[in-house]
Design a protein around this motif. Sequence first.
Motif, PDB file in Angstrom:
ATOM      1  N   CYS A 249      52.906  36.844  44.747  1.00 16.13           N
ATOM      2  CA  CYS A 249      51.904  35.961  45.125  1.00 16.13           C
ATOM      3  C   CYS A 249      52.179  34.546  45.069  1.00 16.13           C
ATOM      4  CB  CYS A 249      50.588  36.164  44.100  1.00 16.13           C
ATOM      5  SG  CYS A 249      49.960  37.775  44.078  1.00 16.13           S
ATOM      6  N   GLU A 259      51.236  40.851  42.761  1.00  9.90           N
ATOM      7  CA  GLU A 259      50.155  41.840  42.887  1.00  9.90           C
ATOM      8  C   GLU A 259      50.747  43.462  42.975  1.00  9.90           C
ATOM      9  OE1 GLU A 259      47.455  43.693  47.015  1.00  9.90           O
ATOM     10  OE2 GLU A 259      48.179  41.719  46.807  1.00  9.90           O
ATOM     11  N   LYS A 265      46.104  42.039  40.551  1.00 13.56           N
ATOM     12  CA  LYS A 265      46.784  40.796  40.741  1.00 13.56           C
ATOM     13  C   LYS A 265      47.042  40.214  39.315  1.00 13.56           C
ATOM     14  CE  LYS A 265      45.703  39.521  45.489  1.00 13.56           C
ATOM     15  NZ  LYS A 265      45.101  38.452  46.264  1.00 13.56           N
TER      16      LYS A 265
END
Length: 490
Positions: A249, A259, A265
């Motif tokens: 990310c 993720e 996440k």
Amino acid sequence: MKKKVIIIGGGLAGLSAAVTLASNGFQVELFEKNKHFGGKLMPVTLGDYRFDFGPNTITMPEVFRKVIEQTGEKAENYFHMIKLENHTRNVFSDGSIFDFSSSREYMIEQLNRMDPAHRYDDFLKEITKLYKLSEAHFLPKTFSSFKDYLSPSLGAALLRVRPAQSLDSFFRKYFSRSHVIKAFNRYSTYIGSSPYKTPATFAMIAYLEMIGGVYYVQGGNAKIAEANVSLARKLGAGLHSETPVKKICVKNKKAIGIELEDGEKIHGDYVIMNADLLKAYPEMADERDRPSFPDSKAERMEPSTSAFVVLAGVNKQFPQLRHHNVFFSDDYEQEFTDLFKHKQYSKEPTIYISSSSFTDPAQSPGGSNLFILANAPALPADALLQTDPEEYKELIYRRLASFGLTLKPHIAEEKVYTPADIASQFGAFRGALYGPSSNRKRDAFLRPRNASIDIANLYFAGGSTHPGGGSPIVTLSGMNTANLIIKAER
């Protein structure tokens, strides 16, 4: 509040980074797609036979001990290393045998018979110089920006490590007989490259074996990875197996977490990628976020060799085998021409066999655990198999039988791994064992850096980055990269 570091991949580099960071007060979460940790240092059990899939030759034991001892623990409480003085038996089609040994006297005794004009003592002096230069200027360093390459001392050292000379040419300065040169030329395969193109710098590998020594870990070399896992967890690191990462990310040109494949996440202040950079970086980071490393850059790099591996549990012991054994082809140069120029399997491959039960009978009660490897070309871009696995396995058995090693009637357990299996199991770019090959000087000396140029707080460790492949070197890579983050927080 503790800074959080996310590590993608639980190979030796990821594990050594996890131990280093956790012992320095960081919160560490490591995610590994496989069931085991250790990357290619993977334990495999077939019936009563136990194998190490990955690095079978262990050198630089001080590196593995340092991972443990930097935390205040004692390495001997985690694993026991055994030195193999006469460690590798080199066998040739005419029946000649040349045993590699860390005993200078034994090496000279053999060379006096095989290659009377040898200059072994001069050779030892030169490989010591090459190693000491590498130890001082390359191995302990990390490269995170182009400025790191501009050091005057680094430039001077680079000129002294014979970058313009090939390994084959280097060895011919000290030896004249083809069998001897061929045996030393095999060191290029430790970095998945050709001795006829690889810079002579890598003759330092001979120093590691001939002077530093070759080791085996009681109970299997995978005990090194198990030790790192145990210690990392003791220090509070979270290690998650069977948990693939889908993407990194990125926000405002900065890595902020990952993720997972299941969509979860996870935030992090730093991210270390211990995965094959040539494959994982394009898969896990959007191309627009990495303009300095577009997909085309990875595709242009020449991958190292892959491997065709047979794990064979046999119900007898073979007195002609030692712990490490190499059965050489007659035309070694043609073998590398096939692998790199024609990108095809050799019809007369050189075959390596590790029989750790020679040193550790408990690994194979009543027989031998034979890890059999032939060099294989990296997969083509379309990832199609280049040979029939059953046919090539039979070719290997026939080749070994021609050396007087008849295995087939004694096989109790057997498993084959192809380059496609290596690509799938370990996320290796086109099945290559060591990332980029070192056939081209740029790829040998300017491997991908340890920090992303484009994405802040994203770091790289492992065999596809600086300083390169091999179990002790990737372990150093993990510690070096962890120390970059530690330094950034001071």
